[in-house]
Design a protein around this motif. Structure first.
Motif, PDB file in Angstrom:
ATOM      1  N   TRP A 182      34.986-116.908 -10.785  1.00 56.66           N
ATOM      2  CA  TRP A 182      36.323-117.474 -10.959  1.00 56.66           C
ATOM      3  C   TRP A 182      37.232-116.474 -11.663  1.00 56.66           C
ATOM      4  N   HIS A 183      36.697-115.821 -12.668  1.00 52.76           N
ATOM      5  CA  HIS A 183      37.503-114.836 -13.391  1.00 52.76           C
ATOM      6  C   HIS A 183      37.881-113.679 -12.478  1.00 52.76           C
ATOM      7  N   GLY A 184      36.888-113.121 -11.760  1.00 48.66           N
ATOM      8  CA  GLY A 184      37.169-112.021 -10.846  1.00 48.66           C
ATOM      9  C   GLY A 184      38.128-112.429  -9.756  1.00 48.66           C
ATOM     10  N   GLY A 185      37.984-113.654  -9.243  1.00 49.90           N
ATOM     11  CA  GLY A 185      38.891-114.141  -8.209  1.00 49.90           C
ATOM     12  C   GLY A 185      40.328-114.207  -8.699  1.00 49.90           C
ATOM     13  N   CYS A 186      40.523-114.679  -9.932  1.00 52.37           N
ATOM     14  CA  CYS A 186      41.877-114.731 -10.500  1.00 52.37           C
ATOM     15  C   CYS A 186      42.467-113.331 -10.651  1.00 52.37           C
ATOM     16  N   LEU A 187      41.647-112.407 -11.123  1.00 46.69           N
ATOM     17  CA  LEU A 187      42.135-111.038 -11.257  1.00 46.69           C
ATOM     18  C   LEU A 187      42.530-110.463  -9.903  1.00 46.69           C
ATOM     19  N   ALA A 188      41.714-110.735  -8.889  1.00 49.22           N
ATOM     20  CA  ALA A 188      42.011-110.223  -7.547  1.00 49.22           C
ATOM     21  C   ALA A 188      43.295-110.853  -7.004  1.00 49.22           C
ATOM     22  N   LEU A 189      43.474-112.158  -7.179  1.00 48.06           N
ATOM     23  CA  LEU A 189      44.702-112.811  -6.715  1.00 48.06           C
ATOM     24  C   LEU A 189      45.924-112.235  -7.409  1.00 48.06           C
ATOM     25  N   ALA A 190      45.799-111.968  -8.697  1.00 44.45           N
ATOM     26  CA  ALA A 190      46.925-111.388  -9.421  1.00 44.45           C
ATOM     27  C   ALA A 190      47.266-110.003  -8.882  1.00 44.45           C
ATOM     28  N   GLU A 191      46.233-109.204  -8.611  1.00 45.46           N
ATOM     29  CA  GLU A 191      46.474-107.856  -8.082  1.00 45.46           C
ATOM     30  C   GLU A 191      47.093-107.925  -6.691  1.00 45.46           C
ATOM     31  N   LEU A 192      46.600-108.831  -5.855  1.00 45.14           N
ATOM     32  CA  LEU A 192      47.166-108.985  -4.515  1.00 45.14           C
ATOM     33  C   LEU A 192      48.600-109.498  -4.580  1.00 45.14           C
ATOM     34  N   GLY A 193      48.827-110.444  -5.492  1.00 45.95           N
ATOM     35  CA  GLY A 193      50.159-111.019  -5.607  1.00 45.95           C
ATOM     36  C   GLY A 193      51.198-110.020  -6.062  1.00 45.95           C
ATOM     37  N   ARG A 194      50.876-109.269  -7.086  1.00 35.46           N
ATOM     38  CA  ARG A 194      51.891-108.363  -7.621  1.00 35.46           C
ATOM     39  C   ARG A 194      52.149-107.170  -6.701  1.00 35.46           C
ATOM     40  N   ARG A 195      51.240-106.913  -5.735  1.00 38.44           N
ATOM     41  CA  ARG A 195      51.439-105.837  -4.763  1.00 38.44           C
ATOM     42  C   ARG A 195      52.097-106.362  -3.473  1.00 38.44           C
ATOM     43  N   GLY A 196      52.404-107.673  -3.433  1.00 34.86           N
ATOM     44  CA  GLY A 196      53.031-108.242  -2.239  1.00 34.86           C
ATOM     45  C   GLY A 196      52.065-108.476  -1.108  1.00 34.86           C
ATOM     46  N   LEU A 197      50.776-108.502  -1.378  1.00 36.94           N
ATOM     47  CA  LEU A 197      49.759-108.651  -0.337  1.00 36.94           C
ATOM     48  C   LEU A 197      49.327-110.099  -0.151  1.00 36.94           C
ATOM     49  N   LEU A 198      49.814-110.981  -1.019  1.00 40.88           N
ATOM     50  CA  LEU A 198      49.513-112.409  -0.901  1.00 40.88           C
ATOM     51  C   LEU A 198      50.739-113.059  -0.266  1.00 40.88           C
ATOM     52  N   LEU A 199      50.692-113.225   1.031  1.00 41.43           N
ATOM     53  CA  LEU A 199      51.861-113.690   1.775  1.00 41.43           C
ATOM     54  C   LEU A 199      52.164-115.155   1.463  1.00 41.43           C
ATOM     55  N   PRO A 200      53.430-115.554   1.560  1.00 42.53           N
ATOM     56  CA  PRO A 200      53.824-116.929   1.196  1.00 42.53           C
ATOM     57  C   PRO A 200      53.046-118.012   1.921  1.00 42.53           C
ATOM     58  N   GLN A 201      52.618-117.763   3.145  1.00 41.33           N
ATOM     59  CA  GLN A 201      51.883-118.803   3.864  1.00 41.33           C
ATOM     60  C   GLN A 201      50.524-119.113   3.241  1.00 41.33           C
ATOM     61  N   ARG A 202      50.049-118.232   2.389  1.00 41.30           N
ATOM     62  CA  ARG A 202      48.776-118.489   1.699  1.00 41.30           C
ATOM     63  C   ARG A 202      48.948-119.304   0.405  1.00 41.30           C
ATOM     64  N   LEU A 203      50.168-119.473  -0.069  1.00 39.74           N
ATOM     65  CA  LEU A 203      50.389-120.152  -1.349  1.00 39.74           C
ATOM     66  C   LEU A 203      49.876-121.584  -1.383  1.00 39.74           C
ATOM     67  N   PRO A 204      49.982-122.370  -0.289  1.00 41.11           N
ATOM     68  CA  PRO A 204      49.420-123.738  -0.355  1.00 41.11           C
ATOM     69  C   PRO A 204      47.929-123.776  -0.674  1.00 41.11           C
ATOM     70  N   GLU A 205      47.213-122.713  -0.336  1.00 40.68           N
ATOM     71  CA  GLU A 205      45.791-122.657  -0.679  1.00 40.68           C
ATOM     72  C   GLU A 205      45.568-122.031  -2.050  1.00 40.68           C
ATOM     73  N   VAL A 206      46.422-121.086  -2.415  1.00 38.75           N
ATOM     74  CA  VAL A 206      46.217-120.334  -3.654  1.00 38.75           C
ATOM     75  C   VAL A 206      46.622-121.140  -4.880  1.00 38.75           C
ATOM     76  N   VAL A 207      47.775-121.801  -4.819  1.00 40.77           N
ATOM     77  CA  VAL A 207      48.291-122.494  -6.008  1.00 40.77           C
ATOM     78  C   VAL A 207      47.323-123.546  -6.539  1.00 40.77           C
ATOM     79  N   PRO A 208      46.715-124.399  -5.686  1.00 40.57           N
ATOM     80  CA  PRO A 208      45.775-125.395  -6.247  1.00 40.57           C
ATOM     81  C   PRO A 208      44.598-124.781  -6.998  1.00 40.57           C
TER      82      PRO A 208
END
Length: 952
Positions: A182-208
């Motif tokens: 869980w910790h590593g996953g959060c770090l990875a999401l943060a890195e993907l997000g701040r680099r613009g690699l987490l596209l808006p269509q993925r937010l409904p799955e990511v935010v929960p």
């Protein structure tokens, strides 16, 4: 193959002595794929070896960096064109609910590279798999390294493959995975997000999953894991604020804002509260859509949330006044904090619910209380404990709201809820929840519950449940656990004030008081006496009036040292506290209810308490009694001062101030600090305390502006002030007594500042007032020594004090004055003190003082030398050797000033230094006798015991 160019270099450590050096080649070599083959071989070697599992954290981190760099080398060095770009940003626009960014470009307007021509090596899949595995590594630093690698490698992948990477990361957020994943996953999401690699269509799955991570807290034994996950989830929210446009994140704003504020207010760990506050602040500044963001940030900033109690009890109620946040805050406390594993969190939760009730009373009544009643019957001890506390606090808060509306609490609580409140304690008793270790927690919770119900004035005045509540409190009053005892005593006066303040219950009142008095005077248990003493001191005035003279007499009796209660310093302390509590409760009626002789007895009890120096294996336990007595004196004197009472006498004031000044210069820091504050309170009380001797001079010594901010714990601040009280006869004896104990103490800092202050004062006084003042002070020292003969608490420090005093030269005028009898009198007391002493450390302190008399060219020098010669033949070899060493040093320094013939001094020193004084007494005695002849003193002769005639 072309020219070799070192485009990049990687070093893979295998041991401390060698590594693999991997270099990039020129363009032709790259096209031919030779470098790719090298990377592929190296990757397979890393994966197939046991290298990652058998090495330390730092090497593992390096391995994942190598894997990441291999991946970057195998991919074209260009950033993906499909990544999300927020565009230009304006802070002013953000704060006005817009970010000033340009509208996203349509797909037709985007300039996309031809991704179909990009050749993705097969090794990339293996590299990404290894990096994803690294996100679940047991070491946090490795997870960080893997998360960085995920972000960098994904930035060079085509859109479809990158989306698969995101999907793989999201699979880590499931119950089967451990906290590391869980910790590593959060770090990875943060890195993907701040680099613009987490596209808006993925937010409904990511935010929960991020919202779940923000409150992740899994119990593990007597603690829990999850703080690092919550911290990383705050990092994800922080990255979202920087990555997305306002309209993209707007559907999730309320959920993210509420959860971040929940963490800000209610997280157990300071780093998580601060991280959540920082993430909330970032979103307010960059998104501009967080409800009431600016208003909240002015109170819930990075520093304000550092103090946990402040976050729970001040910041949370402030935030709850905004409708968007009240219910989420309350619901989180009910779902996750009422049954938290940490007892402190459960207690804070109950108090927070008390403060949050006003934000939404209907939600508390209709939703929260039914849930809490169910949790109160749970088999989970933590859940029961937290629920009972919360029910009591909410009930009390509802009563406050009803009173503000001129209504009764029955308006909010229906019959069913009233019945549940009424039967709660008796139900716990029937299920035997008050037994065992869990019973201690339930007793604490129920005592608090009873207190809150009494404060809420629940309509149980003629019900049997009140006697049941009183019975539970009476069981808890003599309990061994301090916290249970204190909570019971806190609840007692509230319960009695509300439910027993009625003339029809006079017999019950007398029964309660008589029972407490009986238990107070019993000597079967110290804890029993402690609890019932404090219970009597907490009784309301109408209960005290039932038997006031008997109560005062019993408390005074309980505060006196007897052979049976010699070590009961805590019981005496609580009796004195109770006596102070009775005086405070009587208040303005003290003169009417207590005759003058009773008040005199109370003063005498407090003053005697200042003489309690009981010792046990814990040390000076009498300090508790002395501190309580000082507080008692302050309460009664200031009370009588405000009333301008004739019961306040000059002698009492002088004794009180002198004794408190003595405590302000003694050994224990805590006691000194309290005494200093109390002494200051007498000087600057609103209504001037009468009969203070030398009042104006004392105000100069203790100026208000300086003392308001004075650190009373600091010896360097307090000793120079209190030492000046020696000039006033009313204070001299007591202050000198305290100074002697400090100068002769063992604590280095205490000895240093007390000694410096005293000797500096003596030099100044001699300069201004002459030898007469020094002689007066010396007489006080002699009187103190004479008054405490054979009292080791005073005489052992006295020896060390005299050693320093005689060595300092401050009283040389007295020592060399043939008309002064100070030195002979002190020497006589020293001889008496060490005669028959078997404590070798005390004897050595006495030897040190005796050696100081060598510098006095009077008869006392010869007497001291005789006494020292006796010690040279002591039965303990350590005493003989140490005495010889100390005598040698003294003769070396002060021999010329002594009465010894200077011609014999060299031979005397040689004989002292060359003799082995650890030899048997029979061997060293002739040498000792020879030393006496050289010193010109008589040879000691043993006393001959006369034989008593036999009965025959």
């Amino acid at each position: 193959m072309g020219k070799r160019i070192k485009f990049n270099r990687f070093k893979l450590l295998i041991s401390k002595t060698w590594y693999i050096d991997l270099c990039c080649y020129d363009t032709e070599a790259w096209k031919e794929g030779r470098f790719g083959a090298i990377c592929s071989d190296l990757l397979q070697w890393i994966i197939n070896s046991k290298f990652k599992t058998n090495t330390g954290t730092n090497v593992n981190k390096l391995v994942y960096k190598i894997i990441q760099r291999i991946g970057l080398t195998l991919l074209p060095p260009k950033v993906a064109s499909w990544r999300y770009k927020r565009g230009n940003r304006s802070l002013a626009a953000n704060l006005s609910a817009g970010d000033g960014s340009t509208a996203p470009n349509s797909k037709e307007e985007e300039k996309e590279d031809d991704e179909g021509e990009i050749s993705i090596p097969e090794e990339i899949e293996e590299i990404i798999d290894q990096l994803i595995q690294g996100l679940g590594n047991t070491d946090s630093i490795v997870r960080w390294s893997a998360a960085k690698g995920i972000g960098r490698v994904t930035a060079r992948l085509p859109k479809e493959l990158a989306d698969e990477v995101v999907a793989s990361v999201l699979q880590l957020f499931n119950p089967r995975e451990g906290d590391g994943a869980w910790h590593g996953g959060c770090l990875a999401l943060a890195e993907l997000g701040r680099r613009g690699l987490l596209l808006p269509q993925r937010l409904p799955e990511v935010v929960p999953v991020v919202l779940k991570a923000l409150v992740y807290d899994e119990p593990r034994g007597y603690s829990s894991v999850g703080s690092h996950i919550r911290d990383a989830a705050c990092y994800v929210c922080w990255s979202f604020a920087r990555a997305y446009e306002t309209h993209i994140l707007k559907p999730y704003v309320n959920q993210i804002a509420s959860t971040l504020l929940i963490v800000t207010c209610f997280d157990r760990e300071i780093n998580c509260r601060r991280a959540a506050s920082a993430a909330f602040q970032e979103n307010v500044g960059r998104q501009g859509t967080f409800p009431q963001g600016i208003s909240i940030l002015t109170n819930a900033d990075f520093f304000a949330v550092s103090v946990r109690s402040n976050a729970y009890l001040q910041i949370a109620p402030f935030i709850a006044q905004f409708e968007e946040y009240a219910v989420p805050l309350i619901d989180h406390l009910i779902e996750r904090k009422v049954d938290h594993w940490d007892c402190v969190i459960r207690e804070l939760t109950a108090k927070a619910l008390h403060n949050l009730t006003a934000a939404n009373p209907n939600h508390m009544i209709q939703i929260v209380l039914p849930l809490l009643f169910e949790k109160a019957n749970s088999i989970n001890l933590n859940s029961r404990h937290g629920s009972v506390l919360a029910i009591g606090e909410i009930t009390h808060s509802l009563s406050i709201i009803s009173k503000s509306r001129n209504q009764t609490v029955s308006v909010f609580l229906d019959k069913d809820k009233m019945k549940r409140l009424q039967e709660m304690v008796s139900g716990f008793r029937e299920r035997m929840y008050f037994r065992g270790l869990g019973g201690e927690l339930m007793r604490q919770a129920c005592c608090t519950f009873i207190e809150k119900c009494a404060l809420a004035a629940l309509p149980f005045h003629c019900d049997e449940v009140i006697d049941d509540w009183l019975s539970l409190i009476n069981e808890c009053i003599p309990y061994d656990v301090t916290n249970i005892r204190d909570l019971a005593i806190k609840a007692l006066p509230v319960l009695i004030q509300e439910y027993y303040n009625d003339d029809s219950k006079a017999s019950k009142q007398k029964e309660i008081v008589d029972n407490y008095l009986k238990q107070l005077l019993s000597i079967n248990s110290q804890v029993n006496r402690m609890g019932h003493a404090l219970a009597i001191g907490a009784l309301p005035q109408f209960m005290l009036n039932v038997s006031l003279p008997i109560i005062i007499e019993a408390l005074i009796e309980a505060s006196v040292i007897t052979p049976a209660t010699l070590k009961w310093a805590e019981a005496r302390r609580d009796a004195v506290k109770a006596l102070s509590g009775v005086v405070t409760t009587l208040g303005d009626d003290i003169e009417k209810d207590l005759p003058g002789n009773v008040i005199d007895n109370i003063f005498h009890t407090f003053l005697e308490g200042l003489k309690d120096y009981t010792q046990d294996k814990r040390g000076d336990i009498g300090a508790w009694m002395r501190e309580a007595s000082m507080v008692g004196l302050q309460s009664i004197i200031l009370l009588l001062t405000d009333r301008k009472s004739t019961f306040l006498k000059q002698g009492v004031i002088i004794k009180t101030l002198a004794n408190i000044a003595q405590q302000a210069v003694e050994k224990i820091d805590r006691t000194r600090a309290l005494a200093g504050k109390l002494f200051y309170s007498f000087i600057y009380h609103t209504n001037p305390v009468p009969y203070i001797p030398h009042y104006e001079d004392i105000k100069i010594i203790f100026p208000k502006e300086e003392c308001d901010d004075l650190n009373w714990n600091s010896a360097s601040n307090t000793f120079p002030k209190f030492i000046q009280l020696l000039k006033y006869p009313e204070f001299t004896y007591n202050v000198f007594l305290g100074i002697i104990c400090s100068v002769g103490g063992l604590t280095e800092t205490l000895v240093k500042y007390s000694t410096l202050s005293l000797f500096a004062y003596l030099k100044v006084e001699r300069k201004h007032k002459g030898d007469e003042e020094i002689e007066r002070l010396c007489e006080v020292v002699y009187k103190i020594f004479a008054d405490h003969q054979k009292n080791d608490r005073i005489t052992i420090p006295m020896f060390r004090f005299l050693d320093k005093l005689l060595e300092s030269g401050c009283i040389e005028c007295i020592l060399q004055n043939n008309d002064s009898d100070f030195a002979p009198k002190i020497l006589k007391l020293i001889q008496f003190e060490i005669s028959g002493c078997k404590d070798i450390y005390k004897l050595m302190d006495g030897v040190n003082v005796l050696c100081q008399f060598i510098q006095i060219k009077r008869e006392v020098c010869n007497i001291a030398l005789v006494q020292l010669s006796i010690m040279l033949c002591h039965r303990q070899s350590y005493i003989r050797r140490s005495t010889a060493t100390r005598l040698y040093e003294s003769l070396l320094v002060n021999g010329d000033s002594s009465t010894i013939d200077p011609d014999n001094l060299d031979q005397l020193l040689q004989l002292l230094g060359n003799t082995n004084w650890e030899e048997p007494v029979e061997v060293v005695k002739p040498i000792r006798n020879q030393l006496c002849q050289l010193m010109g003193v008589r040879v000691p002769t043993p006393k001959i015991k006369q034989l008593q005639p036999s009965s025959e």
